[in-house]
Enzyme design. Structure first.
Site, mmCIF file in Angstrom:
data_model
loop_
_atom_site.group_PDB
_atom_site.id
_atom_site.type_symbol
_atom_site.label_atom_id
_atom_site.label_comp_id
_atom_site.label_asym_id
_atom_site.label_seq_id
_atom_site.Cartn_x
_atom_site.Cartn_y
_atom_site.Cartn_z
ATOM 1 N N HIS A 297 8.506 -26.513 0.541
ATOM 2 C CA HIS A 297 7.846 -27.596 -0.184
ATOM 3 C C HIS A 297 6.696 -27.074 -1.029
ATOM 4 O O HIS A 297 5.812 -27.823 -1.420
ATOM 5 C CB HIS A 297 7.352 -28.647 0.817
ATOM 6 C CG HIS A 297 8.471 -29.138 1.683
ATOM 7 N ND1 HIS A 297 9.228 -30.234 1.371
ATOM 8 C CD2 HIS A 297 9.001 -28.627 2.829
ATOM 9 C CE1 HIS A 297 10.158 -30.403 2.298
ATOM 10 N NE2 HIS A 297 10.046 -29.441 3.192
ATOM 11 N N LYS B 65 -13.282 1.530 -1.862
ATOM 12 C CA LYS B 65 -14.219 1.644 -0.740
ATOM 13 C C LYS B 65 -15.446 2.441 -1.169
ATOM 14 O O LYS B 65 -16.582 2.095 -0.866
ATOM 15 C CB LYS B 65 -13.556 2.396 0.426
ATOM 16 C CG LYS B 65 -12.591 1.590 1.280
ATOM 17 C CD LYS B 65 -12.111 2.470 2.444
ATOM 18 C CE LYS B 65 -11.172 1.765 3.394
ATOM 19 N NZ LYS B 65 -10.737 2.607 4.512
ATOM 20 N N GLU C 292 0.826 -1.223 0.000
ATOM 21 C CA GLU C 292 0.000 0.000 0.000
ATOM 22 C C GLU C 292 0.850 1.259 0.000
ATOM 23 O O GLU C 292 0.432 2.302 -0.487
ATOM 24 C CB GLU C 292 -0.928 0.014 1.228
ATOM 25 C CG GLU C 292 -2.245 -0.677 0.953
ATOM 26 C CD GLU C 292 -3.303 -0.453 2.028
ATOM 27 O OE1 GLU C 292 -4.335 -1.111 1.943
ATOM 28 O OE2 GLU C 292 -3.100 0.362 2.956
HETATM 29 O O1 PA5 Z 1 -3.371 1.364 5.867
HETATM 30 C C1 PA5 Z 1 -4.465 1.831 5.654
HETATM 31 O O2 PA5 Z 1 -4.696 3.052 5.747
HETATM 32 C C2 PA5 Z 1 -5.646 0.957 5.294
HETATM 33 O O3 PA5 Z 1 -5.266 -0.369 5.098
HETATM 34 C C3 PA5 Z 1 -6.682 1.013 6.400
HETATM 35 O O4 PA5 Z 1 -6.084 0.604 7.602
HETATM 36 C C4 PA5 Z 1 -7.878 0.139 6.112
HETATM 37 O O5 PA5 Z 1 -8.463 0.474 4.882
HETATM 38 C C5 PA5 Z 1 -8.928 0.288 7.204
HETATM 39 O O6 PA5 Z 1 -9.268 1.617 7.347
HETATM 40 P P1 PA5 Z 1 -9.930 2.193 8.668
HETATM 41 O O7 PA5 Z 1 -8.991 1.962 9.795
HETATM 42 O O8 PA5 Z 1 -10.134 3.634 8.384
HETATM 43 O O9 PA5 Z 1 -11.206 1.469 8.872
#
Ligand code: PA5
Length: 486
Positions: free
Chosen positions: A361, A475, A332
């Site tokens: 394996h 989202k 990310e």
């Molecule tokens: O790293 C990030 O920002 C995302 O992976 C969020 O943690 C994830 O989408 C969940 O978001 P939130 O904590 O706002 O519910």
């Protein structure tokens, strides 16, 4: 290194560890004995050839970029642009986390159910797998030292969620809803189910005894979290995720630390581990800063050697979910379409998680003989907390003589060594991270190392390592499909 020198080094290391554990040893000495070791020699051209390994001249060439990026990162840290660096220093928050957990534990709590996804779940899951038994939930309460069972609900699979509901009666359960944005549909849907259950089974007034929320702060320019009105309505205890800390960098905020405290983890150990790695990552130089060195090697391997994939391969079950957490962090943070200057780049290595010896394996054939497009990091533990001797059984099978009287520990070490040596023969670059033992301190060092590495890698790729526009769009589309406000 000759066998003799190696043995002397091992003996020194062993004596050092023993000394560090004796009463009268200073804290500093004891903590140094926990220092994790980062070894990149097998990722260099001297080990795997210059087509696959990073050459000294290439490392030298990124030094000016590293030095400039270091200044930017330091300034941003000082100005509070990105707050993950200093989470471990906030004594007020850590104190609050601890006392709140103690209060809930005193009331008697059999189950802790965490509702969250992505950065709001993966760090905690990595901690639980690392620091609690692999069979924690089926251990007796006594073996769990009275701490609750734990369920991290990071998906919206109705079967899994229903199963959890059956196992965790609301009257004996504390739920922790974690969402930084406070609007993620997966987490909100889980919360709606849990609230309904609590109200029906225990009544509205009891909700506050069974639910804690962790989300964005109020005001301070933050987009209002939908968890705020929920907290107000039921009078819930609410923890904050600082505005300048992104989800995947939030494990040392209440996101990870409140559940960790509920499970009796040693919060001071986490803080010491963060502080130790922060100190090691303070210098700009590649020789001194292990996070920058790892960032530089991954970056050069990707952009100069075609290593478009980064495998994280722990050699201990306890470390397996660190690979999962790292997978999100690396993907990310660096998987970006645009540079910071708005140019289209489609940057980022694809992170892959594997587990030694299991995946020898399953994956090793590909890693050794498939496309030479991966870096591999082994995450190792020098001393497992338990030893398991292989008994002198099956004596009539002479072929098993090499295992008789050995230990699983030694076999694991041999499997690891076999793999990294075989990878070297196939000229595959490997980096090693070696934890002397697994505890809160060494786990915190490891996670902090990867966070610092990712921040530097973002600068090397010239992308924003701290946003996730690709996730946000998905989202929004899902919300619209559900008839919500996209
Ligand atoms: O790293 C990030 O920002 C995302 O992976 C969020 O943690 C994830 O989408 C969940 O978001 P939130 O904590 O706002 O519910």
């Amino acid at each position: 290194m000759s066998g003799c020198t190696r043995d002397k080094k091992r003996a020194r290391h062993f004596l050092y560890n023993i000394r560090a554990m004796q009463p009268g040893t200073t804290n500093m000495e004891a903590n140094m004995a926990f220092d994790i070791r980062i070894d990149v020699t097998r990722a260099k051209s001297s080990a795997v050839g210059k087509e696959n390994g990073v050459m000294p001249v290439e490392l030298k060439s990124v030094e000016p970029q590293i030095a400039a990026a270091h200044k930017v990162l330091r300034k941003e840290r000082k100005d509070g642009v990105y707050g993950f660096w200093d989470l471990y220093k906030d004594r007020g928050v850590w104190g609050d986390v601890k006392t709140t957990a103690e209060a809930f534990l005193r009331k008697g709590c059999e189950n802790l159910v965490v509702l969250g996804i992505g950065g709001s779940a993966l760090g905690l899951r990595a901690l639980i797998t690392a620091l609690r038994s692999q069979h924690y939930n089926i251990q007796s309460k006594r073996a769990r030292k009275g701490f609750p069972r734990v369920f991290v609900m990071d998906n919206i699979d109705p079967v899994t969620f229903r199963d959890m509901m059956r196992l965790c009666p609301p009257g004996k359960t504390l739920y922790n809803a974690i969402s930084k944005s406070g609007e993620t549909a997966e987490t909100m849907s889980q919360l709606m189910i849990v609230i309904d259950l609590l109200e029906k089974k225990l009544g509205k007034a009891a909700v506050k005894d069974h639910l804690v929320v962790t989300t964005n702060p109020r005001g301070k320019g933050a987009k209002p979290s939908l968890l705020h009105p929920v907290a107000d309505h039921y009078g819930l205890k609410s923890f904050e995720v600082p505005l300048n800390v992104g989800g995947r960098f939030s494990v040392f905020s209440p996101v990870g630390m409140f559940p960790a405290a509920m499970l009796g983890m040693n919060l001071d150990g986490f803080r010491e581990g963060c502080a130790a790695m922060d100190k090691r990552c303070a210098a700009a130089s590649l020789d001194e800063n292990p996070a920058y060195l790892r960032a530089a090697i991954e970056y050069l391997a990707d952009t100069h050697k075609g290593k478009t994939m980064s495998v994280m391969m722990p050699y201990a079950d306890a470390l397996r979910d660190i690979a999962d957490w790292y997978r999100q962090l690396w993907a990310e943070s660096l998987g970006k379409r645009y540079t910071l200057d708005g140019e289209e780049v489609y940057a980022g290595q694809t992170p892959i998680k594997a587990l030694g010896a299991t995946d020898q394996h399953s994956q090793m054939q590909l890693y050794r003989e498939g496309p030479n497009n991966k870096t591999i990091t082994t995450l190792e533990v020098a001393r497992f907390s338990k030893t398991l001797r292989i008994p002198e059984s099956l004596k009539f099978v002479s072929e098993l003589g090499y295992l008789r009287g050995a230990s699983m520990n030694r076999l694991m070490a041999a499997e690891l060594r076999g793999s990294i040596d075989a990878l070297k023969i196939s000229q595959r670059p490997v980096m090693r991270i070696i934890l002397p033992v697994i505890n809160e301190n060494t786990i915190a060092q490891t996670l902090y190392l990867f966070e610092a590495q990712t921040a530097m890698a973002g600068r090397l790729y010239n992308v924003n390592a701290f946003d996730q526009p690709g996730v946000e769009e998905g989202k929004q589309i899902a919300r619209t499909l559900m008839g919500g406000n996209g």
